[in-house]
Design a protein around this motif. Structure first.
Motif, PDB file in Angstrom:
ATOM      1  N   TRP A 254       3.284   3.851  -7.166  1.00 37.12           N
ATOM      2  CA  TRP A 254       3.798   2.602  -6.600  1.00 37.12           C
ATOM      3  C   TRP A 254       3.530   1.374  -7.454  1.00 37.12           C
ATOM      4  CZ3 TRP A 254      -1.288   3.275  -6.138  1.00 37.12           C
ATOM      5  CH2 TRP A 254      -2.089   2.152  -5.918  1.00 37.12           C
TER       6      TRP A 254
ATOM      7  N   TYR B 110       0.266   4.224   1.157  1.00 39.01           N
ATOM      8  CA  TYR B 110      -0.027   5.253   2.151  1.00 39.01           C
ATOM      9  C   TYR B 110       0.833   5.104   3.415  1.00 39.01           C
ATOM     10  CZ  TYR B 110      -3.557   7.249  -0.868  1.00 39.01           C
ATOM     11  OH  TYR B 110      -4.180   7.887  -1.919  1.00 39.01           O
ATOM     12  N   CYS B 111       0.275   4.683   4.532  1.00 44.31           N
ATOM     13  CA  CYS B 111       1.017   4.833   5.795  1.00 44.31           C
ATOM     14  C   CYS B 111       2.127   3.805   5.954  1.00 44.31           C
ATOM     15  CB  CYS B 111       0.067   4.778   6.983  1.00 44.31           C
ATOM     16  SG  CYS B 111      -0.352   3.105   7.524  1.00 44.31           S
TER      17      CYS B 111
ATOM     18  N   ASN C 144       8.486  -1.150   6.011  1.00 45.71           N
ATOM     19  CA  ASN C 144       7.410  -0.552   6.803  1.00 45.71           C
ATOM     20  C   ASN C 144       7.918  -0.146   8.180  1.00 45.71           C
ATOM     21  OD1 ASN C 144       7.465  -2.839   8.384  1.00 45.71           O
ATOM     22  ND2 ASN C 144       5.296  -3.305   8.182  1.00 45.71           N
TER      23      ASN C 144
ATOM     24  N   GLY D  92       2.389  -0.812   6.129  1.00 47.45           N
ATOM     25  CA  GLY D  92       2.912  -1.753   5.133  1.00 47.45           C
ATOM     26  C   GLY D  92       1.959  -2.875   4.772  1.00 47.45           C
TER      27      GLY D  92
ATOM     28  N   CYS E 102       0.833  -1.210   0.000  1.00 47.57           N
ATOM     29  CA  CYS E 102       0.000   0.000   0.000  1.00 47.57           C
ATOM     30  C   CYS E 102       0.870   1.263   0.000  1.00 47.57           C
ATOM     31  CB  CYS E 102      -0.914  -0.005   1.218  1.00 47.57           C
ATOM     32  SG  CYS E 102      -1.968   1.451   1.305  1.00 47.57           S
TER      33      CYS E 102
ATOM     34  N   GLN F 231       4.789   7.111   6.581  1.00 51.41           N
ATOM     35  CA  GLN F 231       4.695   6.861   5.148  1.00 51.41           C
ATOM     36  C   GLN F 231       5.188   5.461   4.819  1.00 51.41           C
ATOM     37  OE1 GLN F 231       4.734   9.899   2.516  1.00 51.41           O
ATOM     38  NE2 GLN F 231       5.738  11.404   3.803  1.00 51.41           N
ATOM     39  N   ASN F 232       4.761   4.975   3.649  1.00 51.66           N
ATOM     40  CA  ASN F 232       5.042   3.586   3.304  1.00 51.66           C
ATOM     41  C   ASN F 232       6.534   3.273   3.278  1.00 51.66           C
ATOM     42  OD1 ASN F 232       5.347   5.231   1.073  1.00 51.66           O
ATOM     43  ND2 ASN F 232       4.727   3.678  -0.382  1.00 51.66           N
ATOM     44  N   ASN F 233       7.390   4.275   3.029  1.00 48.38           N
ATOM     45  CA  ASN F 233       8.814   3.949   3.041  1.00 48.38           C
ATOM     46  C   ASN F 233       9.658   5.004   3.745  1.00 48.38           C
ATOM     47  OD1 ASN F 233      10.702   1.954   2.516  1.00 48.38           O
ATOM     48  ND2 ASN F 233      11.542   3.105   0.793  1.00 48.38           N
TER      49      ASN F 233
ATOM     50  N   LYS G 259       8.141   8.161  -0.149  1.00 45.37           N
ATOM     51  CA  LYS G 259       7.163   7.430  -0.954  1.00 45.37           C
ATOM     52  C   LYS G 259       7.857   6.544  -1.993  1.00 45.37           C
ATOM     53  CE  LYS G 259       2.916   8.607   0.079  1.00 45.37           C
ATOM     54  NZ  LYS G 259       3.206   7.873   1.317  1.00 45.37           N
TER      55      LYS G 259
END
Lengths: 679, 145
Positions: A443, A12-13, A452, A16, A10, A330-332, A107
């Motif tokens: 992504w 977003y957050c 994550n 993960g 995903c 954030q995802n990364n 991101k």
């Protein structure tokens, strides 16, 4: 027509979550859940469910653009790369490499972040950072110092094994929704949940003990809890003696910090502080989850330190159900930091001011002249752009014009640059100020690994082609590097990961082949037969004598306090339906439709005094500017405090640039403001 | 098969709404309602044993089919009686009737699969067990929880 299911992570957050993108005729047509995923068990929040809406979005950037008068002209990639190479190259030749700054993206994939920081450093500039500076820089500084590692200590599902869950400065029910399933699982087994937050939130709905503190008083609260734990002898003496240092000084430093004194500063009743201290210290396994309510302060590093002190004096770390858990946004953002896209760290958290680091990377990259000192941080770069100390910037996938504090001055700083390149998927407010805008892939339009918040590295596959002539960031970075005369010969993400395996010890055993397995691997993973390390610090700390450091933290008030002119404290945060600066969620119909406008939450008693009714349009002003928002009256808001989500451009016009002296994170959580109904 | 909500767990994230809308061509059948600032609850069709919507439907478009209240779009005239009859306000009429179809053809309803907080479930016994153990704990502690 056959449907293909492509596994992705995903966008977003930082939780993960994984899901499959269903692809038909080269279009993403649906989402299928991943019931065996270790974090989400197939669940996705509203943002995850809406994520495909940005893939085929009509506002996506589809061609490189250059500024032409007041508008934009399309150009070819050849022309675009030529312009970028000329712009960056000229700045380096005329003003020197340290006049150029790079912002990598939390991101982007690990591989892309690795390449962006490598590009910056090979060009000779130390100025590379990412927006972790705005969320968890104090965790990086504070936890590296006290625990020797800057990640969440335990996996998310391990929260279910906890018997006391202390959530401070995190509204995880809205911002990392899947974590609430693990909190509830612990509650089912009898766990006590403590939530500390200036506002009642869906997270505090889960609480047995709710500590509604005044923004900026976290150290006072945590010191008060520690005082009570020591006073009642609830600390773990054996653990303190064997695994830590600094306890005596710490004990001395909080001798006067009674719950009554903490109550006076925080506004939380002393008996609640005592209840929380007993619950946390006496449970067989307690964990602390925290987020930006702890970090986004001028005392951010001290707040983090105070959190880890609690875990250390009670020995609530290094076992299942315990831990210190910074929830990354954030995802990364974890991966961007791991990859060295930080002003003070090379990849793998090797200090930029350590000659050993420079020696290692000079050899690994065959580069004799790497920058040998820490660079400017993300927010300092903006200041340097305004003063002319930075002449050119290359910004990948970040939107400082919306996400940085005091955003009106950010925009003028970006406009003052001689040359600005922005690489993104949408025309953000930052891109509006650029000379060249490069269209990037989202992504699911590229492949690579993401890390994550629990240090889990997962591979995300490519589902569909990017729109128009947009390209993956990895390809763009390689083209730019080659045009600047660097040898960036990376055919794909896997080839970059192979280099990361050699240069980042924590990732040594995290190979492309091993990441094919659903759920990925958790770093540190030092070799190819290592299973990964879900729980950190189970056998000591990677610090001098293997001991963690208990650091005394005196309480300091926030930079801004209430005054007759600005009688309210403005605190900012996130809501379930939006993400960060909102460039994706504000364009996502099913999200913006449900949360269309900027609002300000205010206690009804405060509102009544100001003649403000629910839904009234109000002006919120600080020394930096004015923003318009709709008033939302709620008993959940502490008196004298108001809240605004930062997903809309108005909010950060108001926030202060005052920053933590060490981690340089701005104090987004406390700004003095006033409110008036619009006529 | 029907599904149930554990309102103690609902976090008001509205994921069920977005997911339902996503798999039903933009028209969802779940609505999350907020109870002041202290709780939220998703409202959806209960597939009532004695479904007043089906009783009200003069055209046989809504009818009981095993445990579920099924809908035959071909027979719907869009008269809206079902919306008036539903005691929970979860049958909507917009040209035709719209209500939960339990995600026919999927292994479980999408809202259940996606709920981040694990608040929705098709397992009645699981929710009953949770409620009983909560009650037992509250009694043991002499408090309200």
């Amino acid at each position: 027509m056959t449907k293909v299911l492509v596994p992705t992570v995903c966008p977003y957050c930082g939780a993960g979550c994984g899901f499959f993108v269903a692809v038909e005729r080269e279009r993403a047509v649906g989402i299928e859940y991943m019931p065996d995923h270790p974090v989400g068990e197939g669940a996705l929040c509203s943002k995850g469910n809406a994520s495909l809406e940005i893939l085929h979005h009509q506002e996506r950037l589809t061609s490189p653009l250059k500024r032409k008068g007041d508008g934009w002209a399309k150009m070819t990639w050849d022309e675009a790369i030529g312009l970028v190479a000329r712009g960056i190259g000229e700045a380096i030749r005329e003003d020197g490499p340290d006049k150029v700054a790079f912002l990598a993206s939390s991101k982007c994939t690990n591989e892309e972040n690795y390449l962006i920081q490598k590009l910056a450093r090979l060009l000779g500039t130390p100025h590379i950072d990412n927006c972790a500076r705005l969320c968890h820089a104090p965790s990086v500084v504070g936890l590296n110092r006290s625990l020797g590692a800057a990640g969440m200590t335990n996996p998310i599902p391990d929260v279910a094994n906890s018997r006391c869950i202390f959530i401070i400065g995190s509204n995880l029910a809205e911002n990392h929704p899947v974590i609430s399933r693990w909190v509830h699982r612990a509650k089912d087994a009898g766990a006590v949940v403590i939530v500390a937050d200036p506002r009642a939130t869906p997270t505090s709905w889960m609480a047995d003990i709710f500590l509604q503190l005044t923004p900026g008083t976290d150290v006072a609260l945590l010191n008060g809890i520690a005082h009570q734990i020591i006073k009642e002898g609830l600390m773990d003496r054996e653990y303190i003696a064997e695994r830590t240092r600094g306890f005596e000084e710490f004990e001395e430093s909080i001798r006067e910090f009674t719950p009554e004194k903490a109550a006076e500063i925080t506004g939380v009743p002393a008996e609640e502080i005592i209840r929380a201290a007993r619950a946390y210290a006496s449970s067989p396994a307690s964990t602390i989850l925290y987020s930006m309510g702890i970090t986004q302060h001028t005392t951010g590093t001290e707040n983090v330190q105070a959190v880890s002190n609690l875990a250390l004096i009670t020995g609530q770390i290094g076992r299942p159900g315990t831990g210190v858990m910074p929830l990354r946004g954030q995802n990364n953002v974890q991966g961007a930091c791991d990859m060295g896209a930080l002003a003070e760290f090379y990849p793998g958290y090797r200090r930029a001011d350590d000659p050993g680091t420079i020696e290692f990377f000079s050899a690994a990259w065959e580069a004799p002249a790497l920058p040998t000192s820490p660079g400017l941080t993300a927010t300092e770069m903006i200041g340097a752009a305004a003063s002319g100390d930075i002449r050119a910037m290359y910004i990948v996938g970040e939107d400082p014009a919306n996400s940085d504090p005091s955003s009106l001055s950010v925009k003028s700083a970006l406009e003052a640059l001689d040359f600005l390149v922005v690489q993104d998927i949408f025309m953000t407010a930052t891109a509006q100020a650029a000379d060249v805008v490069l269209p990037a892939a989202a992504w699911a339009e590229k492949e690579g690994s993401f890390t994550n918040t629990e240090r889990r590295v997962q591979w995300s596959s490519k589902a569909v082609e990017p729109p128009g002539s947009a390209l993956p960031d990895l390809e763009i970075i390689c083209m730019v590097a080659r045009s600047l005369g660097l040898d960036f010969d990376y055919p794909d993400a896997a080839s970059v990961l192979a280099e990361i395996n050699r240069t980042v010890p924590q990732y040594a055993g995290i190979t492309r082949e091993r990441l094919a397995k659903e759920g990925g691997l958790v770093w540190p993973c030092p070799s190819c037969d290592h299973p990964g390390t879900p729980i950190l610090h189970s056998s000591g700390f990677r610090l001098a004598d293997g001991r963690a450091y208990i650091v005394p933290v005196p309480y300091r008030p926030a930079a801004e306090g209430q005054s007759p002119e600005y009688p309210f404290l403005l605190t900012t945060g996130r809501i379930a339906l939006h993400h960060n600066a909102g460039s994706m969620t504000r364009r996502s119909p099913s999200l913006i439709g449900r949360a269309p406008d900027l609002f300000v939450e205010i206690n009804p008693a405060d509102a009544e005094k100001l003649g403000i009714g629910d839904g009234d349009l109000v002006d919120v002003s600080t020394e930096r500017g004015v923003a318009q928002a709709a008033a939302r009256l709620t008993e959940g808001m502490k008196r004298g405090v108001v809240f605004m989500p930062f997903h809309f451009p108005g909010t950060n016009i108001l926030t202060t640039e005052a920053a933590d002296p060490e981690a340089r994170i701005p104090e987004f959580k406390v700004s003095a403001c006033r409110i008036a109904r619009r006529n | 098969m029907a599904f149930y909500v554990d309102i103690r767990r609902c976090i008001g994230c509205r994921s069920c709404e977005v997911a339902c809308e996503r798999v039903h061509g933009g028209r969802g059948h779940v609505q999350v309602h907020f109870v002041g600032d202290s709780a939220s609850v998703p409202l959806f069709c209960h597939h009532c044993e004695e479904a007043s919507c089906a009783t009200a439907c003069s055209f046989g478009a809504l009818f009981k089919e095993g445990e579920r209240t099924a809908f035959d779009v071909e027979k719907c005239t869009g008269c809206g009686l079902c919306s008036l009859a539903c005691p929970f306000g979860v049958v909507w009429t917009d040209k035709i009737a719209h209500k939960c179809d339990l995600c026919d053809g999927r292994p479980e309803p999408t809202c259940v699969a996606t709920c981040p907080a694990d608040a929705l479930s098709t397992d009645f016994d699981l929710l009953a067990r949770r409620a009983r153990s909560r009650a037992a704990r509250a009694a043991a502690q002499g408090g309200r929880r």
